[in-house]
Design a protein around this motif. Structure first.
Motif, PDB file in Angstrom:
ATOM      1  N   GLU A 107     103.785  20.520  54.524  1.00 31.64           N
ATOM      2  CA  GLU A 107     103.273  21.615  53.696  1.00 31.64           C
ATOM      3  C   GLU A 107     103.320  22.939  54.447  1.00 31.64           C
ATOM      4  OE1 GLU A 107      99.398  20.386  52.544  1.00 31.64           O
ATOM      5  OE2 GLU A 107     100.106  18.842  51.136  1.00 31.64           O
ATOM      6  N   LEU A 108     102.962  22.909  55.740  1.00 28.32           N
ATOM      7  CA  LEU A 108     103.026  24.127  56.549  1.00 28.32           C
ATOM      8  C   LEU A 108     104.464  24.606  56.694  1.00 28.32           C
ATOM      9  CD1 LEU A 108     100.449  23.326  59.392  1.00 28.32           C
ATOM     10  CD2 LEU A 108     100.216  25.064  57.611  1.00 28.32           C
ATOM     11  N   ALA A 109     105.389  23.646  56.908  1.00 24.60           N
ATOM     12  CA  ALA A 109     106.803  24.011  57.058  1.00 24.60           C
ATOM     13  C   ALA A 109     107.348  24.603  55.753  1.00 24.60           C
ATOM     14  CB  ALA A 109     107.613  22.786  57.468  1.00 24.60           C
ATOM     15  N   ALA A 110     106.944  24.025  54.612  1.00 23.06           N
ATOM     16  CA  ALA A 110     107.405  24.538  53.319  1.00 23.06           C
ATOM     17  C   ALA A 110     106.883  25.940  53.050  1.00 23.06           C
ATOM     18  CB  ALA A 110     106.960  23.581  52.203  1.00 23.06           C
ATOM     19  N   ALA A 111     105.689  26.239  53.579  1.00 25.25           N
ATOM     20  CA  ALA A 111     105.095  27.568  53.393  1.00 25.25           C
ATOM     21  C   ALA A 111     105.582  28.559  54.438  1.00 25.25           C
ATOM     22  CB  ALA A 111     103.571  27.469  53.439  1.00 25.25           C
ATOM     23  N   GLY A 112     106.425  28.097  55.364  1.00 22.89           N
ATOM     24  CA  GLY A 112     106.948  28.970  56.398  1.00 22.89           C
ATOM     25  C   GLY A 112     105.967  29.263  57.508  1.00 22.89           C
ATOM     26  N   GLU A 113     104.933  28.421  57.625  1.00 19.34           N
ATOM     27  CA  GLU A 113     103.920  28.619  58.659  1.00 19.34           C
ATOM     28  C   GLU A 113     104.162  27.660  59.811  1.00 19.34           C
ATOM     29  OE1 GLU A 113     100.002  28.415  57.072  1.00 19.34           O
ATOM     30  OE2 GLU A 113     100.497  29.545  55.267  1.00 19.34           O
ATOM     31  N   ALA A 114     103.799  28.075  60.995  1.00 21.62           N
ATOM     32  CA  ALA A 114     103.966  27.241  62.186  1.00 21.62           C
ATOM     33  C   ALA A 114     102.642  26.577  62.548  1.00 21.62           C
ATOM     34  CB  ALA A 114     104.456  28.091  63.360  1.00 21.62           C
ATOM     35  N   TYR A 115     102.736  25.325  62.997  1.00 19.61           N
ATOM     36  CA  TYR A 115     101.534  24.607  63.435  1.00 19.61           C
ATOM     37  C   TYR A 115     101.393  24.743  64.944  1.00 19.61           C
ATOM     38  CZ  TYR A 115      98.488  20.725  64.747  1.00 19.61           C
ATOM     39  OH  TYR A 115      97.479  19.982  65.286  1.00 19.61           O
ATOM     40  N   GLU A 116     100.192  25.007  65.373  1.00 15.49           N
ATOM     41  CA  GLU A 116      99.944  25.104  66.814  1.00 15.49           C
ATOM     42  C   GLU A 116      98.692  24.325  67.149  1.00 15.49           C
ATOM     43  OE1 GLU A 116      99.218  28.485  70.300  1.00 15.49           O
ATOM     44  OE2 GLU A 116      99.899  29.080  68.285  1.00 15.49           O
ATOM     45  N   MET A 117      98.799  23.396  68.098  1.00 18.19           N
ATOM     46  CA  MET A 117      97.655  22.586  68.505  1.00 18.19           C
ATOM     47  C   MET A 117      96.685  23.435  69.322  1.00 18.19           C
ATOM     48  SD  MET A 117      97.534  19.042  70.747  1.00 18.19           S
ATOM     49  CE  MET A 117      98.460  18.116  69.544  1.00 18.19           C
ATOM     50  N   ASN A 118      95.410  23.348  68.978  1.00 14.51           N
ATOM     51  CA  ASN A 118      94.388  24.092  69.699  1.00 14.51           C
ATOM     52  C   ASN A 118      94.023  23.406  71.003  1.00 14.51           C
ATOM     53  OD1 ASN A 118      94.125  25.955  67.549  1.00 14.51           O
ATOM     54  ND2 ASN A 118      92.770  24.537  66.462  1.00 14.51           N
ATOM     55  N   ARG A 119      94.045  24.154  72.078  1.00 13.78           N
ATOM     56  CA  ARG A 119      93.563  23.704  73.386  1.00 13.78           C
ATOM     57  C   ARG A 119      94.055  22.303  73.758  1.00 13.78           C
ATOM     58  NH1 ARG A 119      87.322  25.290  74.024  1.00 13.78           N
ATOM     59  NH2 ARG A 119      87.963  25.025  76.193  1.00 13.78           N
ATOM     60  N   PRO A 120      95.350  22.107  73.832  1.00 10.97           N
ATOM     61  CA  PRO A 120      95.881  20.768  74.164  1.00 10.97           C
ATOM     62  C   PRO A 120      95.466  20.288  75.549  1.00 10.97           C
ATOM     63  CG  PRO A 120      97.606  22.435  74.265  1.00 10.97           C
ATOM     64  CD  PRO A 120      96.414  23.089  73.648  1.00 10.97           C
ATOM     65  N   GLU A 121      95.135  21.247  76.436  1.00 10.38           N
ATOM     66  CA  GLU A 121      94.710  20.844  77.783  1.00 10.38           C
ATOM     67  C   GLU A 121      93.412  20.026  77.729  1.00 10.38           C
ATOM     68  OE1 GLU A 121      92.789  24.734  76.862  1.00 10.38           O
ATOM     69  OE2 GLU A 121      94.834  23.932  76.693  1.00 10.38           O
ATOM     70  N   VAL A 122      92.563  20.321  76.724  1.00  8.07           N
ATOM     71  CA  VAL A 122      91.330  19.542  76.553  1.00  8.07           C
ATOM     72  C   VAL A 122      91.673  18.095  76.195  1.00  8.07           C
ATOM     73  CG1 VAL A 122      89.231  19.265  75.169  1.00  8.07           C
ATOM     74  CG2 VAL A 122      89.964  21.548  75.889  1.00  8.07           C
ATOM     75  N   ALA A 123      92.617  17.949  75.262  1.00  6.07           N
ATOM     76  CA  ALA A 123      93.047  16.611  74.859  1.00  6.07           C
ATOM     77  C   ALA A 123      93.621  15.835  76.041  1.00  6.07           C
ATOM     78  CB  ALA A 123      94.088  16.716  73.747  1.00  6.07           C
ATOM     79  N   ILE A 124      94.439  16.488  76.836  1.00  2.02           N
ATOM     80  CA  ILE A 124      95.038  15.837  78.007  1.00  2.02           C
ATOM     81  C   ILE A 124      93.954  15.381  78.973  1.00  2.02           C
ATOM     82  CG2 ILE A 124      96.492  16.197  80.043  1.00  2.02           C
ATOM     83  CD1 ILE A 124      98.132  15.980  77.545  1.00  2.02           C
ATOM     84  N   GLY A 125      92.985  16.257  79.234  1.00  4.30           N
ATOM     85  CA  GLY A 125      91.905  15.921  80.169  1.00  4.30           C
ATOM     86  C   GLY A 125      91.076  14.738  79.691  1.00  4.30           C
ATOM     87  N   VAL A 126      90.706  14.749  78.406  1.00  2.89           N
ATOM     88  CA  VAL A 126      89.896  13.655  77.852  1.00  2.89           C
ATOM     89  C   VAL A 126      90.679  12.348  77.891  1.00  2.89           C
ATOM     90  CG1 VAL A 126      88.893  12.747  75.707  1.00  2.89           C
ATOM     91  CG2 VAL A 126      88.420  15.090  76.417  1.00  2.89           C
ATOM     92  N   LEU A 127      91.954  12.398  77.545  1.00  6.84           N
ATOM     93  CA  LEU A 127      92.764  11.182  77.543  1.00  6.84           C
ATOM     94  C   LEU A 127      92.922  10.609  78.947  1.00  6.84           C
ATOM     95  CD1 LEU A 127      95.499  12.205  74.955  1.00  6.84           C
ATOM     96  CD2 LEU A 127      93.799  10.399  74.677  1.00  6.84           C
ATOM     97  N   LEU A 128      93.075  11.466  79.951  1.00 11.37           N
ATOM     98  CA  LEU A 128      93.209  10.980  81.331  1.00 11.37           C
ATOM     99  C   LEU A 128      91.921  10.306  81.804  1.00 11.37           C
ATOM    100  CD1 LEU A 128      95.188  13.923  82.995  1.00 11.37           C
ATOM    101  CD2 LEU A 128      96.018  11.611  82.513  1.00 11.37           C
ATOM    102  N   VAL A 129      90.772  10.917  81.479  1.00 15.02           N
ATOM    103  CA  VAL A 129      89.488  10.303  81.840  1.00 15.02           C
ATOM    104  C   VAL A 129      89.322   8.973  81.104  1.00 15.02           C
ATOM    105  CG1 VAL A 129      86.980  10.528  81.684  1.00 15.02           C
ATOM    106  CG2 VAL A 129      88.368  12.485  82.387  1.00 15.02           C
ATOM    107  N   ALA A 130      89.687   8.942  79.814  1.00 18.86           N
ATOM    108  CA  ALA A 130      89.583   7.719  79.023  1.00 18.86           C
ATOM    109  C   ALA A 130      90.477   6.620  79.588  1.00 18.86           C
ATOM    110  CB  ALA A 130      89.951   7.996  77.569  1.00 18.86           C
ATOM    111  N   ILE A 131      91.661   6.994  80.058  1.00 23.75           N
ATOM    112  CA  ILE A 131      92.564   6.005  80.658  1.00 23.75           C
ATOM    113  C   ILE A 131      91.934   5.378  81.900  1.00 23.75           C
ATOM    114  CG2 ILE A 131      94.729   5.786  81.960  1.00 23.75           C
ATOM    115  CD1 ILE A 131      95.980   7.706  79.905  1.00 23.75           C
ATOM    116  N   ILE A 132      91.274   6.196  82.707  1.00 21.52           N
ATOM    117  CA  ILE A 132      90.613   5.668  83.912  1.00 21.52           C
ATOM    118  C   ILE A 132      89.498   4.693  83.536  1.00 21.52           C
ATOM    119  CG2 ILE A 132      89.180   6.289  85.890  1.00 21.52           C
ATOM    120  CD1 ILE A 132      90.756   8.949  85.997  1.00 21.52           C
ATOM    121  N   LEU A 133      88.637   5.085  82.580  1.00 22.69           N
ATOM    122  CA  LEU A 133      87.518   4.228  82.168  1.00 22.69           C
ATOM    123  C   LEU A 133      88.012   2.955  81.492  1.00 22.69           C
ATOM    124  CD1 LEU A 133      85.055   6.919  80.750  1.00 22.69           C
ATOM    125  CD2 LEU A 133      84.905   5.715  82.938  1.00 22.69           C
TER     126      LEU A 133
END
Length: 321
Positions: A107-133
């Protein structure tokens, strides 16, 4: 074995509770579909571990008039419910979320809008900690399984094990660890390539993984739930003890059924020597039952029936079509 399984379950429960909270927090900051799928997965795992603990508690109830063989099979029932939850709340939800994410991106592509993930570094950090646990939880579960399986291969142990809790926990931890790497790969590829579709693809992969694991858990628990025989080693030992008993002409048949992790029922039909008196048959029957229970403590219920072999009677009855 039950104590070791309970320790592993409690450890996994603590780890998944903390991981679920962190993943939900990261999802609200990033709006990552794969993170939401992983958060729901951890939430489902937390609920599943509570169900396994409930099953262990119910299975510990002593036999009563209504359930003369006890409640040990409660653990099999609740393990099967865990498989259902893993399939529905984990696998199907992740597949739905992946589809929803794809539709949103289209839907975003059809409307000509670009999607951008918010603060992906947060996701990376949480996933790395979760992998350790999660990795630590998986390591403890694997260590317990290696202790229990001895020289058996992992596949042989999973196929033959009569304890569902430790198998379920290990499979859940394995799925969780693989799912975390899939989510990490999806978020990482979005950051590197700028293509948001990788997040949706990772979500689909997580969903497919959980569906497969749910099927394997259900397959193992269903077999025990509907009445699985005792181990071949136990059956061979019972046959040997019966055939060594003085006065036994023929062990006509042996039927066993697992009633729980650490006990099973055994029913034997034996042809005794014709010259034995009734009192002698009773004495030797009681002695055989005692030797079976002493040699195999898991053989809690042993029933020996005297009979005379008849080729026609020995045939298995035909099932109605």
């Amino acid at each position: 074995m039950a104590h070791g399984s309970k320790k592993v379950i409690l450890l996994a429960l603590g780890a998944n509770t903390g991981i679920a909270i962190a993943k939900f927090g990261a999802f609200f900051l990033t709006a990552s579909a794969s993170l939401l799928a992983e958060a729901i997965h951890s939430l489902a795992d937390t609920g599943n571990q509570l169900l396994l603990l409930l099953g262990m508690k119910k299975a510990s109830k002593p036999p009563d008039e209504r359930h003369p063989f006890g409640y040990k099979m409660e653990s099999y029932f609740w393990s099967f419910i865990v498989a259902v939850m893993l399939f529905s709340l984990g696998g199907l939800f992740a597949l739905y979320e992946g589809l929803h994410k794809l539709q949103e991106l289209d839907e975003l592509a059809a409307a000509g809008e670009a999607y951008e993930m918010n603060r992906p570094e947060v996701a990376i950090g949480v996933l790395l900690v979760a992998i350790i646990l999660e990795g630590f939880s998986w390591f403890v579960a694997t260590k317990e399984i290696n202790h229990l399986r001895g020289k058996e291969s992992l596949f042989q142990f999973i196929e033959g094990s009569k304890s569902t809790e430790i198998i379920v926990i290990w499979m859940e931890d394995t799925a969780a660890l693989v799912g975390l790497f899939l989510a990490l790969g999806g978020v990482g590829l979005v950051m590197v390539t700028g293509n948001p579709y990788w997040d949706a693809y990772a979500t689909f992969a997580i969903g497919a993984l959980l569906v497969v694991i749910a099927f394997l858990v259900a397959r193992e628990t269903k077999s025990l739930l509907i009445g699985e025989a005792a181990t071949q080693e136990s059956q061979d030992t019972i046959r040997r003890l019966a055939e060594e008993t003085e006065g036994v002409v023929l062990l006509m048949n042996l039927r066993t059924m697992q009633l729980g992790e650490d006990e099973f029922l055994a029913a034997l039909k034996i042809q005794w020597a014709a010259e034995l008196t009734v009192a002698e048959v009773v004495e030797r029957t009681n002695d055989l039952e005692h030797r079976i229970r002493t040699t195999i403590p898991r053989a809690r219920y042993v029933f020996v029936e005297a009979d005379v072999f008849d080729a026609e009677k020995a045939k298995l009855p035909e099932f109605p079509s």
